[in-house]
Design an enzyme around this catalytic site. Structure first.
Site, PDB file in Angstrom:
ATOM      1  N   LYS A 137      12.080   6.066  56.888  1.00  0.00           N
ATOM      2  CA  LYS A 137      13.357   6.521  56.325  1.00  0.00           C
ATOM      3  C   LYS A 137      14.470   6.467  57.378  1.00  0.00           C
ATOM      4  O   LYS A 137      14.196   6.275  58.571  1.00  0.00           O
ATOM      5  CB  LYS A 137      13.185   7.948  55.788  1.00  0.00           C
ATOM      6  CG  LYS A 137      12.198   8.040  54.620  1.00  0.00           C
ATOM      7  CD  LYS A 137      12.211   9.439  54.034  1.00  0.00           C
ATOM      8  CE  LYS A 137      11.227   9.566  52.887  1.00  0.00           C
ATOM      9  NZ  LYS A 137      11.313  10.901  52.257  1.00  0.00           N
ATOM     10  N   GLU A 174       6.555   0.198  43.389  1.00  0.00           N
ATOM     11  CA  GLU A 174       7.453   0.235  44.555  1.00  0.00           C
ATOM     12  C   GLU A 174       7.450  -1.086  45.317  1.00  0.00           C
ATOM     13  O   GLU A 174       8.497  -1.557  45.765  1.00  0.00           O
ATOM     14  CB  GLU A 174       7.057   1.422  45.451  1.00  0.00           C
ATOM     15  CG  GLU A 174       7.333   2.754  44.741  1.00  0.00           C
ATOM     16  CD  GLU A 174       6.797   3.984  45.471  1.00  0.00           C
ATOM     17  OE1 GLU A 174       6.139   3.848  46.525  1.00  0.00           O
ATOM     18  OE2 GLU A 174       7.045   5.108  44.978  1.00  0.00           O
ATOM     19  N   HIS A 223       8.101   7.455  53.861  1.00  0.00           N
ATOM     20  CA  HIS A 223       7.700   7.554  52.454  1.00  0.00           C
ATOM     21  C   HIS A 223       6.481   6.661  52.259  1.00  0.00           C
ATOM     22  O   HIS A 223       6.401   5.591  52.849  1.00  0.00           O
ATOM     23  CB  HIS A 223       8.830   7.065  51.529  1.00  0.00           C
ATOM     24  CG  HIS A 223       8.358   6.835  50.122  1.00  0.00           C
ATOM     25  ND1 HIS A 223       8.293   7.852  49.190  1.00  0.00           N
ATOM     26  CD2 HIS A 223       7.865   5.736  49.508  1.00  0.00           C
ATOM     27  CE1 HIS A 223       7.802   7.367  48.057  1.00  0.00           C
ATOM     28  NE2 HIS A 223       7.534   6.086  48.224  1.00  0.00           N
ATOM     29  N   TYR A 239      13.429   6.576  43.236  1.00  0.00           N
ATOM     30  CA  TYR A 239      13.145   8.006  43.129  1.00  0.00           C
ATOM     31  C   TYR A 239      13.348   8.533  41.704  1.00  0.00           C
ATOM     32  O   TYR A 239      13.578   9.730  41.512  1.00  0.00           O
ATOM     33  CB  TYR A 239      14.029   8.784  44.117  1.00  0.00           C
ATOM     34  CG  TYR A 239      13.515   8.745  45.543  1.00  0.00           C
ATOM     35  CD1 TYR A 239      12.197   9.075  45.843  1.00  0.00           C
ATOM     36  CD2 TYR A 239      14.362   8.417  46.603  1.00  0.00           C
ATOM     37  CE1 TYR A 239      11.722   9.063  47.153  1.00  0.00           C
ATOM     38  CE2 TYR A 239      13.891   8.410  47.929  1.00  0.00           C
ATOM     39  CZ  TYR A 239      12.566   8.736  48.181  1.00  0.00           C
ATOM     40  OH  TYR A 239      12.102   8.738  49.478  1.00  0.00           O
ATOM     41  N   ASN A 241      11.922  13.586  56.394  1.00  0.00           N
ATOM     42  CA  ASN A 241      10.499  13.645  56.750  1.00  0.00           C
ATOM     43  C   ASN A 241       9.944  12.300  57.212  1.00  0.00           C
ATOM     44  O   ASN A 241       8.769  12.001  57.048  1.00  0.00           O
ATOM     45  CB  ASN A 241       9.675  14.265  55.613  1.00  0.00           C
ATOM     46  CG  ASN A 241       9.737  13.446  54.344  1.00  0.00           C
ATOM     47  OD1 ASN A 241      10.473  12.465  54.251  1.00  0.00           O
ATOM     48  ND2 ASN A 241       8.953  13.827  53.363  1.00  0.00           N
TER      49      ASN A 241
HETATM   50  P1  CMP Z   1       9.061  11.208  49.575  1.00  0.00           P
HETATM   51  O1  CMP Z   1       7.610  11.013  49.818  1.00  0.00           O
HETATM   52  O2  CMP Z   1       9.986  10.124  49.980  1.00  0.00           O
HETATM   53  O3  CMP Z   1       9.254  11.463  48.009  1.00  0.00           O
HETATM   54  C1  CMP Z   1      10.239  12.306  47.480  1.00  0.00           C
HETATM   55  C2  CMP Z   1      11.014  12.984  48.547  1.00  0.00           C
HETATM   56  O4  CMP Z   1      11.777  14.082  48.130  1.00  0.00           O
HETATM   57  C3  CMP Z   1      10.075  13.569  49.570  1.00  0.00           C
HETATM   58  O5  CMP Z   1       9.483  12.548  50.312  1.00  0.00           O
HETATM   59  C4  CMP Z   1      10.983  14.507  50.332  1.00  0.00           C
HETATM   60  O6  CMP Z   1      11.607  13.885  51.450  1.00  0.00           O
HETATM   61  C5  CMP Z   1      12.053  14.812  49.300  1.00  0.00           C
HETATM   62  N1  CMP Z   1      12.066  16.237  48.968  1.00  0.00           N
HETATM   63  C6  CMP Z   1      11.082  16.955  48.440  1.00  0.00           C
HETATM   64  N2  CMP Z   1      11.484  18.245  48.285  1.00  0.00           N
HETATM   65  C7  CMP Z   1      12.750  18.320  48.748  1.00  0.00           C
HETATM   66  C8  CMP Z   1      13.699  19.365  48.871  1.00  0.00           C
HETATM   67  N3  CMP Z   1      13.410  20.595  48.470  1.00  0.00           N
HETATM   68  N4  CMP Z   1      14.903  19.066  49.390  1.00  0.00           N
HETATM   69  C9  CMP Z   1      15.201  17.792  49.787  1.00  0.00           C
HETATM   70  N5  CMP Z   1      14.330  16.752  49.693  1.00  0.00           N
HETATM   71  C10 CMP Z   1      13.121  17.030  49.181  1.00  0.00           C
END
Ligand code: CMP
Length: 143
Positions: free
Chosen positions: A9, A126, A115, A49, A112
């Site tokens: 990311k 995807e 993904h 998403y 985080n």
């Molecule tokens: P990802 O695996 O990319 O899939 C969905 C994403 O939503 C997840 O990783 C997180 O980065 C994001 N996400 C989940 N919960 C929250 C939250 N409470 N606030 C912001 N982002 C979120």
């Protein structure tokens, strides 16, 4: 052979973690069959998403993923979807074990670092969203 979609990311790219992350999957024994640095459009972000559209953080999620370049990848190997998710660690880095990518490098759930597809159906969807057929390589099966 199973394939998955993984993406460093914008926070991971900005923090120069592409090499570290690619290296972990290479050393594990998986094969990289596609990889590109790219900016995600608003449309692609909303499609990728889509399952989170009703969540309160959807706008934030789309804004973040379109905020800078990502490194999109296709990886291949036995059980790669589940194993890559174990190597990534829990979605929220505060719950991710040390030794996992999010456990070692992440702090907040939004930023985080990586993904990864969560099932064979999402992997197929995807990979199709991000990669054209000619952007994926074939390895010599005798290698
Ligand atoms: P990802 O695996 O990319 O899939 C969905 C994403 O939503 C997840 O990783 C997180 O980065 C994001 N996400 C989940 N919960 C929250 C939250 N409470 N606030 C912001 N982002 C979120």
């Amino acid at each position: 052979m199973e394939r998955t979609f993984l993406m460093v990311k914008p926070d991971g790219v900005q923090r120069n973690l592409i090499g570290e992350i690619v290296s972990r999957f290479e050393k594990k024994g998986f094969q990289l069959v596609g990889g590109k640095l790219m900016n995600i459009s608003q449309e692609l972000a909303e499609e990728h998403y889509g399952e989170h559209k009703e969540r309160p953080f959807f706008g934030e999620l789309v804004d973040f993923i379109t905020s800078g370049p990502v490194f999109a990848m296709v990886w291949e190997g036995e059980n790669v979807i589940a194993t890559a998710r174990q190597m990534m660690g829990s979605t929220n880095p505060k719950d991710a074990a040390p030794g996992t990518i999010r456990g070692d490098f992440g702090i907040t759930v939004g930023k985080n670092v990586i993904h990864g597809s969560d099932s064979p159906a999402s992997a197929e969807r995807e990979i199709g969203l991000f990669f054209k057929e000619e952007e994926k390589v074939e390895y010599n099966k005798l290698m």
